[in-house]
Write a protein that holds these residues in place. Sequence first.
Motif, PDB file in Angstrom:
ATOM      1  N   TRP A  19       0.746  -1.195   0.044  1.00 54.90           N
ATOM      2  CA  TRP A  19      -0.572   0.337   0.165  1.00 54.90           C
ATOM      3  C   TRP A  19       0.912   0.985   0.491  1.00 54.90           C
ATOM      4  O   TRP A  19       1.915   1.115   0.558  1.00 54.90           O
ATOM      5  CB  TRP A  19      -0.731   0.232   1.311  1.00 54.90           C
ATOM      6  N   PRO A  20       0.655   2.012  -0.967  1.00 53.76           N
ATOM      7  CA  PRO A  20       1.896   3.506  -1.207  1.00 53.76           C
ATOM      8  C   PRO A  20       1.611   4.273   0.034  1.00 53.76           C
ATOM      9  O   PRO A  20       2.526   5.188   0.415  1.00 53.76           O
ATOM     10  CB  PRO A  20       1.498   4.081  -2.401  1.00 53.76           C
ATOM     11  N   GLU A  21       0.044   3.960   1.134  1.00 55.62           N
ATOM     12  CA  GLU A  21       0.038   5.254   1.751  1.00 55.62           C
ATOM     13  C   GLU A  21       0.518   4.686   3.844  1.00 55.62           C
ATOM     14  O   GLU A  21       0.508   5.357   4.474  1.00 55.62           O
ATOM     15  CB  GLU A  21      -1.185   5.628   2.220  1.00 55.62           C
ATOM     16  N   TYR A  22       1.140   2.716   3.293  1.00 61.53           N
ATOM     17  CA  TYR A  22       1.338   2.771   4.735  1.00 61.53           C
ATOM     18  C   TYR A  22       2.442   3.549   5.270  1.00 61.53           C
ATOM     19  O   TYR A  22       3.266   3.860   4.697  1.00 61.53           O
ATOM     20  CB  TYR A  22       2.315   1.500   5.163  1.00 61.53           C
ATOM     21  N   ALA A  23       2.279   3.562   6.362  1.00 59.95           N
ATOM     22  CA  ALA A  23       3.436   4.402   7.584  1.00 59.95           C
ATOM     23  C   ALA A  23       3.798   3.950   8.422  1.00 59.95           C
ATOM     24  O   ALA A  23       2.999   3.743   9.173  1.00 59.95           O
ATOM     25  CB  ALA A  23       3.393   5.881   7.480  1.00 59.95           C
ATOM     26  N   GLN A  64       1.013  -5.905   5.797  1.00 59.75           N
ATOM     27  CA  GLN A  64       0.035  -4.256   6.171  1.00 59.75           C
ATOM     28  C   GLN A  64      -1.794  -4.841   6.334  1.00 59.75           C
ATOM     29  O   GLN A  64      -1.790  -3.560   7.362  1.00 59.75           O
ATOM     30  CB  GLN A  64       0.101  -3.242   4.864  1.00 59.75           C
ATOM     31  N   GLU A  99      -2.195  -2.750   9.904  1.00 56.96           N
ATOM     32  CA  GLU A  99      -3.057  -1.375  10.308  1.00 56.96           C
ATOM     33  C   GLU A  99      -4.327  -1.549  10.949  1.00 56.96           C
ATOM     34  O   GLU A  99      -4.971  -0.469  11.126  1.00 56.96           O
ATOM     35  CB  GLU A  99      -4.060  -1.329   8.354  1.00 56.96           C
ATOM     36  N   ARG A 122     -10.007   6.669   9.394  1.00 54.98           N
ATOM     37  CA  ARG A 122      -9.593   7.456   7.729  1.00 54.98           C
ATOM     38  C   ARG A 122      -8.585   6.237   7.260  1.00 54.98           C
ATOM     39  O   ARG A 122      -9.201   6.138   5.960  1.00 54.98           O
ATOM     40  CB  ARG A 122      -9.609   8.847   7.793  1.00 54.98           C
ATOM     41  N   PRO A 123      -7.514   6.007   7.837  1.00 55.66           N
ATOM     42  CA  PRO A 123      -6.349   5.447   7.464  1.00 55.66           C
ATOM     43  C   PRO A 123      -6.466   3.624   7.015  1.00 55.66           C
ATOM     44  O   PRO A 123      -6.794   3.453   6.237  1.00 55.66           O
ATOM     45  CB  PRO A 123      -5.682   5.396   8.562  1.00 55.66           C
ATOM     46  N   GLU A 137      -9.591   3.830   4.177  1.00 54.76           N
ATOM     47  CA  GLU A 137      -8.751   3.813   2.536  1.00 54.76           C
ATOM     48  C   GLU A 137      -7.860   2.485   2.602  1.00 54.76           C
ATOM     49  O   GLU A 137      -8.003   2.482   1.513  1.00 54.76           O
ATOM     50  CB  GLU A 137      -7.606   4.782   2.948  1.00 54.76           C
ATOM     51  N   PHE A 138      -7.121   2.222   3.416  1.00 54.73           N
ATOM     52  CA  PHE A 138      -6.581   0.838   3.564  1.00 54.73           C
ATOM     53  C   PHE A 138      -7.883  -0.569   2.357  1.00 54.73           C
ATOM     54  O   PHE A 138      -7.263  -0.982   1.986  1.00 54.73           O
ATOM     55  CB  PHE A 138      -5.653   0.464   4.631  1.00 54.73           C
TER      56      PHE A 138
END
Length: 208
Positions: free
Chosen positions: A82-86, A123, A127, A161-162, A165-166
């Motif tokens: 996932w590109p938004e993973y932090a 992820q 998440e 939201r995260p 979105e995931f």
Amino acid sequence: MNAHHAIPESSTAMPGAAGGGVRARRNGARFHLRDVTRGEHDDTEAAFAPFDLSKPAGYRAFLQAHNGALAALEGPIEGRGWPEYASRRGLLEADLADLGDAERPSAMEPPALSGDAHVWGAQYVLEGSRLGGQILARQVAKGSPTRYLSGNDEAGTDDMRPWQEFCAALEDEARRHGPQWLADVEDGARATFRLFREAAKIFSGTTI
């Protein structure tokens, strides 16, 4: 109060993702993963049950276990999936430093996450634990740092939201790649659950 890992789809933590009807949501990839990894989820919660987050030693050991697992995962998942993973590991290490623990985590064998789908599986677990951590933060003694569990430098955040979105991105990828891709996601999720159980086993003896 004992700690549960609170990873994806626990009954108290996981409302449905936004969009679509109830039947459509429950037939999606996210709910498929919840169902097929239910046993892994429950076993992982049981492994973390001895960690009493209301006591300093139990909370510190809980964070050490998570730090050990995340240290093993960071290499395999960095820049993939996932590109938004932090990563939240910086928040976790800040909490441990505040608790007087600056030791490096025990070396653990990284899970086999050879394909991009396996990374999505890892992820999925991470998440889900992000959202579940906001519930666990309420068990921690007042005054203790909870950046990692809260998912933010400010304690008490409650942001769905995260996770939503995931899940939306996961559904898109599953539709695009098909059943074999989703099967590989399952394998990645199972490997990640096992890693966290192993970490819990390593640190469960330091909770008293």
